[in-house]
Design a protein around this motif. Structure first.
Motif, PDB file in Angstrom:
ATOM      1  N   LEU A   1      15.828   7.760   6.818  1.00 44.67           N
ATOM      2  CA  LEU A   1      16.142   8.115   7.936  1.00 44.67           C
ATOM      3  C   LEU A   1      17.508   7.577   8.718  1.00 44.67           C
ATOM      4  O   LEU A   1      18.294   8.168   9.376  1.00 44.67           O
ATOM      5  CB  LEU A   1      14.859   8.371   9.072  1.00 44.67           C
ATOM      6  CG  LEU A   1      13.973   9.491   8.444  1.00 44.67           C
ATOM      7  CD1 LEU A   1      12.723   9.203   9.693  1.00 44.67           C
ATOM      8  CD2 LEU A   1      14.613  10.763   8.692  1.00 44.67           C
ATOM      9  N   ARG A   2      17.437   6.162   8.574  1.00 48.27           N
ATOM     10  CA  ARG A   2      18.523   5.551   9.278  1.00 48.27           C
ATOM     11  C   ARG A   2      19.702   5.472   8.463  1.00 48.27           C
ATOM     12  O   ARG A   2      20.828   5.291   9.170  1.00 48.27           O
ATOM     13  CB  ARG A   2      18.018   4.094   9.619  1.00 48.27           C
ATOM     14  CG  ARG A   2      18.176   3.234   8.345  1.00 48.27           C
ATOM     15  CD  ARG A   2      18.132   1.700   8.871  1.00 48.27           C
ATOM     16  NE  ARG A   2      18.651   0.891   7.745  1.00 48.27           N
ATOM     17  CZ  ARG A   2      17.971   0.220   6.896  1.00 48.27           C
ATOM     18  NH1 ARG A   2      16.761  -0.318   7.488  1.00 48.27           N
ATOM     19  NH2 ARG A   2      18.395  -0.398   5.785  1.00 48.27           N
ATOM     20  N   GLU A   3      19.857   5.959   7.284  1.00 53.62           N
ATOM     21  CA  GLU A   3      21.007   5.922   6.497  1.00 53.62           C
ATOM     22  C   GLU A   3      21.905   6.818   6.854  1.00 53.62           C
ATOM     23  O   GLU A   3      23.140   6.734   6.846  1.00 53.62           O
ATOM     24  CB  GLU A   3      20.621   6.014   4.807  1.00 53.62           C
ATOM     25  CG  GLU A   3      20.037   4.919   4.204  1.00 53.62           C
ATOM     26  CD  GLU A   3      21.438   3.577   4.484  1.00 53.62           C
ATOM     27  OE1 GLU A   3      22.348   3.761   4.172  1.00 53.62           O
ATOM     28  OE2 GLU A   3      20.915   2.597   5.023  1.00 53.62           O
ATOM     29  N   GLY A   4      21.360   8.181   7.040  1.00 55.43           N
ATOM     30  CA  GLY A   4      22.354   9.360   7.404  1.00 55.43           C
ATOM     31  C   GLY A   4      23.394   9.554   6.351  1.00 55.43           C
ATOM     32  O   GLY A   4      24.650   9.934   6.572  1.00 55.43           O
ATOM     33  N   THR A   5      22.793   9.489   4.950  1.00 49.62           N
ATOM     34  CA  THR A   5      23.865   9.782   3.842  1.00 49.62           C
ATOM     35  C   THR A   5      24.079  11.258   3.547  1.00 49.62           C
ATOM     36  O   THR A   5      23.293  12.016   3.905  1.00 49.62           O
ATOM     37  CB  THR A   5      23.053   9.278   2.677  1.00 49.62           C
ATOM     38  OG1 THR A   5      22.663   7.778   2.904  1.00 49.62           O
ATOM     39  CG2 THR A   5      24.137   9.438   1.411  1.00 49.62           C
TER      40      THR A   5
ATOM     41  N   GLU B   1       0.816  -1.133   0.145  1.00 51.31           N
ATOM     42  CA  GLU B   1       0.035  -0.079  -0.124  1.00 51.31           C
ATOM     43  C   GLU B   1       0.936   1.281   0.019  1.00 51.31           C
ATOM     44  O   GLU B   1       2.002   1.287   0.423  1.00 51.31           O
ATOM     45  CB  GLU B   1      -0.992   0.012   1.074  1.00 51.31           C
ATOM     46  CG  GLU B   1      -1.941  -1.093   1.147  1.00 51.31           C
ATOM     47  CD  GLU B   1      -2.959  -0.836   2.251  1.00 51.31           C
ATOM     48  OE1 GLU B   1      -3.164   0.061   2.889  1.00 51.31           O
ATOM     49  OE2 GLU B   1      -3.496  -2.172   2.749  1.00 51.31           O
ATOM     50  N   GLN B   2       0.452   2.357  -0.523  1.00 47.76           N
ATOM     51  CA  GLN B   2       1.108   3.643  -0.709  1.00 47.76           C
ATOM     52  C   GLN B   2       1.928   3.898   0.454  1.00 47.76           C
ATOM     53  O   GLN B   2       2.872   4.262   0.626  1.00 47.76           O
ATOM     54  CB  GLN B   2       0.437   4.596  -1.365  1.00 47.76           C
ATOM     55  CG  GLN B   2       1.056   5.907  -1.985  1.00 47.76           C
ATOM     56  CD  GLN B   2       2.018   5.281  -2.910  1.00 47.76           C
ATOM     57  OE1 GLN B   2       1.913   4.464  -3.767  1.00 47.76           O
ATOM     58  NE2 GLN B   2       3.390   6.006  -2.940  1.00 47.76           N
ATOM     59  N   ALA B   3       1.050   3.859   1.689  1.00 43.68           N
ATOM     60  CA  ALA B   3       1.405   4.443   3.015  1.00 43.68           C
ATOM     61  C   ALA B   3       2.393   3.553   3.392  1.00 43.68           C
ATOM     62  O   ALA B   3       3.353   4.081   4.034  1.00 43.68           O
ATOM     63  CB  ALA B   3       0.155   4.360   3.848  1.00 43.68           C
ATOM     64  N   THR B   4       2.377   2.316   3.369  1.00 52.22           N
ATOM     65  CA  THR B   4       3.594   1.263   3.703  1.00 52.22           C
ATOM     66  C   THR B   4       4.602   1.528   2.909  1.00 52.22           C
ATOM     67  O   THR B   4       5.739   1.684   3.672  1.00 52.22           O
ATOM     68  CB  THR B   4       2.968   0.028   3.500  1.00 52.22           C
ATOM     69  OG1 THR B   4       1.605  -0.442   4.264  1.00 52.22           O
ATOM     70  CG2 THR B   4       3.947  -1.270   4.222  1.00 52.22           C
ATOM     71  N   LEU B   5       4.619   1.750   1.836  1.00 61.22           N
ATOM     72  CA  LEU B   5       5.624   1.900   0.979  1.00 61.22           C
ATOM     73  C   LEU B   5       6.421   3.364   1.676  1.00 61.22           C
ATOM     74  O   LEU B   5       7.718   3.355   1.598  1.00 61.22           O
ATOM     75  CB  LEU B   5       5.515   2.093  -0.656  1.00 61.22           C
ATOM     76  CG  LEU B   5       6.618   2.272  -1.616  1.00 61.22           C
ATOM     77  CD1 LEU B   5       7.685   1.210  -1.534  1.00 61.22           C
ATOM     78  CD2 LEU B   5       5.967   2.442  -2.771  1.00 61.22           C
ATOM     79  N   ASN B   6       5.658   4.260   1.775  1.00 57.61           N
ATOM     80  CA  ASN B   6       6.256   5.505   2.163  1.00 57.61           C
ATOM     81  C   ASN B   6       7.046   5.438   3.360  1.00 57.61           C
ATOM     82  O   ASN B   6       8.039   5.873   3.422  1.00 57.61           O
ATOM     83  CB  ASN B   6       5.376   6.557   2.183  1.00 57.61           C
ATOM     84  CG  ASN B   6       5.177   7.171   0.855  1.00 57.61           C
ATOM     85  OD1 ASN B   6       5.706   6.863  -0.205  1.00 57.61           O
ATOM     86  ND2 ASN B   6       3.701   7.704   0.561  1.00 57.61           N
ATOM     87  N   ASN B   7       6.305   4.798   4.382  1.00 61.93           N
ATOM     88  CA  ASN B   7       6.865   4.533   5.690  1.00 61.93           C
ATOM     89  C   ASN B   7       8.156   3.368   5.570  1.00 61.93           C
ATOM     90  O   ASN B   7       9.143   3.895   6.435  1.00 61.93           O
ATOM     91  CB  ASN B   7       5.949   3.664   6.570  1.00 61.93           C
ATOM     92  CG  ASN B   7       4.813   4.544   6.694  1.00 61.93           C
ATOM     93  OD1 ASN B   7       5.062   5.696   7.000  1.00 61.93           O
ATOM     94  ND2 ASN B   7       3.621   3.846   7.568  1.00 61.93           N
ATOM     95  N   VAL B   8       8.298   2.612   4.641  1.00 63.43           N
ATOM     96  CA  VAL B   8       9.578   1.728   4.623  1.00 63.43           C
ATOM     97  C   VAL B   8      10.570   2.836   4.005  1.00 63.43           C
ATOM     98  O   VAL B   8      11.579   2.749   4.461  1.00 63.43           O
ATOM     99  CB  VAL B   8       9.227   0.560   3.552  1.00 63.43           C
ATOM    100  CG1 VAL B   8      10.508  -0.111   3.310  1.00 63.43           C
ATOM    101  CG2 VAL B   8       8.213  -0.592   4.254  1.00 63.43           C
ATOM    102  N   ILE B   9      10.296   3.490   2.963  1.00 59.98           N
ATOM    103  CA  ILE B   9      11.273   4.410   2.269  1.00 59.98           C
ATOM    104  C   ILE B   9      11.837   5.758   3.367  1.00 59.98           C
ATOM    105  O   ILE B   9      13.095   5.674   3.511  1.00 59.98           O
ATOM    106  CB  ILE B   9      10.890   5.140   1.076  1.00 59.98           C
ATOM    107  CG1 ILE B   9      10.648   3.781   0.166  1.00 59.98           C
ATOM    108  CG2 ILE B   9      11.905   5.896   0.641  1.00 59.98           C
ATOM    109  CD1 ILE B   9       9.668   4.406  -1.234  1.00 59.98           C
TER     110      ILE B   9
END
Length: 74
Positions: free
Chosen positions: A22-26, A9-17
């Motif tokens: 946020l965790r990458e810190g690139t 679902e779009q909301a789930t995909l957005n949350n995953v991304i």
């Protein structure tokens, strides 16, 4: 296991991304990008087939990985 992003679902995909971004810190260089821009970049790369979502049963987590073009059969 690769998770087809189209099946989320779009909301789930957005949350995953967002979680991934946020965790990458690139470091994006001299010009910092907003969260929305980073999410849009990842989503675009998923659509283009440059990235995939990968579920780890061992760690019970999802990650975003770069497709290794050398592994793709043509």
């Amino acid at each position: 296991m690769i998770i087809p992003w189209q099946q989320l679902e779009q909301a789930t995909l957005n949350n995953v991304i967002e979680y991934f971004v946020l965790r990458e810190g690139t470091d994006y260089g001299a010009k910092e990008k907003s969260l929305a821009q980073k999410v849009a970049d990842i989503k675009r790369q998923l659509i283009e087939g440059k990235l995939v979502l990968v579920w780890s049963e061992l760690h019970e987590s999802i990650d975003v990985k770069v497709i290794d073009a050398s592994l793709i059969q043509t």
